[in-house]
Design a protein around this motif. Structure first.
Motif, short mmCIF file in Angstrom:
data_model
loop_
_atom_site.label_atom_id
_atom_site.label_comp_id
_atom_site.label_asym_id
_atom_site.label_seq_id
_atom_site.Cartn_x
_atom_site.Cartn_y
_atom_site.Cartn_z
N GLU A 137 15.02 -2.99 23.43
CA GLU A 137 14.30 -3.19 22.19
C GLU A 137 13.33 -2.04 21.97
OE1 GLU A 137 12.42 -6.96 22.25
OE2 GLU A 137 14.28 -8.10 22.18
N CYS A 158 15.75 6.63 16.75
CA CYS A 158 15.61 5.24 17.20
C CYS A 158 16.16 4.27 16.17
CB CYS A 158 14.14 4.95 17.52
SG CYS A 158 13.57 5.69 19.07
N GLU A 159 15.98 4.60 14.88
CA GLU A 159 16.56 3.75 13.83
C GLU A 159 18.08 3.72 13.95
OE1 GLU A 159 15.29 5.00 9.97
OE2 GLU A 159 13.16 4.78 10.41
N SER A 168 23.57 7.70 23.65
CA SER A 168 23.00 7.16 22.41
C SER A 168 22.18 8.22 21.68
CB SER A 168 22.12 5.95 22.73
OG SER A 168 22.88 4.90 23.27
N HIS A 198 19.06 1.65 16.78
CA HIS A 198 18.64 0.24 16.65
C HIS A 198 17.67 -0.16 17.77
CE1 HIS A 198 21.55 -0.18 13.48
NE2 HIS A 198 22.51 0.22 14.29
N VAL A 199 16.74 0.75 18.06
CA VAL A 199 15.69 0.46 19.02
C VAL A 199 14.36 0.87 18.40
CG1 VAL A 199 17.18 0.80 21.02
CG2 VAL A 199 15.86 2.74 20.13
N LYS A 200 13.28 0.53 19.06
CA LYS A 200 11.95 0.91 18.61
C LYS A 200 11.41 2.01 19.51
CE LYS A 200 7.24 -0.88 18.02
NZ LYS A 200 6.36 -2.06 18.17
#
Length: 257
Positions: A24, A58-59, A227, A62-64
């Motif tokens: 996350e 990060c967008e 990623s 799909h993480v912060k």
């Protein structure tokens, strides 16, 4: 109750470092003295080109992003100690660093160059540095280059490059050796009006200075590495990288092919 809180805390920590697919939050180590790449804005927030690009990555992933600031020479030790999950701080990809960490594909070209007083006679020719003192940042490839390639030249090492610029303005050193794109911000805002500019041509030494900068991750963190590389490719292909970098530089900072 305390044991339960400790267990929850441990689980969150595990998730944070397990890779972009499951995480996350990805903790990214950076600095605050590499404007326009990283700096603290008027609201006290970490800002800059790499912060913008990192947040966009990060967008895509799909993480912060959670930005963790420290001195440059503490970044790789913090990464290896799992205090952060990645390092994004204009860090050049070098063979020496690749012994400790894995890097993404190059993101910027990261040419290195001297900055000195106009008319000082200093150029990229080492002979012009005889009797001069050059300022470099601690833990940087510039420090490594000066010690290995120019051991007879006087070098002063600073914790931050901003400290080197202060000494340059005060004539306590004769030149600063740093990343060309990072130097551009100082030259345009302060240097030129005080009579300083780029000196000579960029210095080329792929063995020490490397092919460009990238994001560092821990050895073996293949999922997070893949990623980031995927997000970098998307930023380049959709024009995000060129659009954002053009806000700061009138020249390309993309890696040379």
């Amino acid at each position: 109750m305390r044991a339960a809180k400790m267990l929850i805390s441990f689980m969150v920590s595990v998730c944070a470092v397990s890779g972009a697919g499951a995480a996350e939050t990805v903790r990214i180590g950076t600095v605050l003295d590499q404007a326009p790449f990283e700096y603290r804005d008027s609201n006290g927030q970490v800002a800059g080109l790499e912060v913008t690009l990192g947040n966009k990555m990060c967008e895509v992933m799909h993480v912060k992003c959670q930005w963790v600031t420290m001195d440059f020479d503490a970044l790789i030790p913090a990464l290896k100690a799992k205090k952060v999950d990645a390092v994004y701080a204009q860090m050049s990809i070098t063979k020496e660093r690749e012994k400790s960490v894995d890097f993404t594909n190059p993101i910027t070209s990261a040419q290195v160059q001297y900055v000195a007083k106009v008319g000082s006679g200093i150029t990229d020719d080492p002979a012009t540095l005889k009797g001069k003192t050059v300022g470099v940042q601690s833990g940087s490839i510039q420090e490594d280059y000066m010690h290995k390639r120019l051991p007879d030249v006087s070098v002063k090492v600073y914790q931050t490059v901003n400290e080197a610029y202060l000494d340059l303005l005060a004539n306590r050193i004769d030149a600063v050796f740093d990343d060309k794109s990072a130097e551009y911000d100082w030259i345009t805002k302060e240097g030129k009006r005080a009579g300083f500019d780029y000196a000579g041509k960029p210095v080329v030494d792929n063995e020490i200075l490397g092919p460009g900068t990238g994001i560092a991750v821990r050895k073996g963190d293949e999922h997070l590495l893949a990623s980031f590389n995927s997000a970098i490719r998307q930023m380049v292909s959709d024009g995000t990288f060129s659009r954002e970098s053009a806000k700061y530089f009138p020249f390309s900072i993309a890696p040379t092919k």
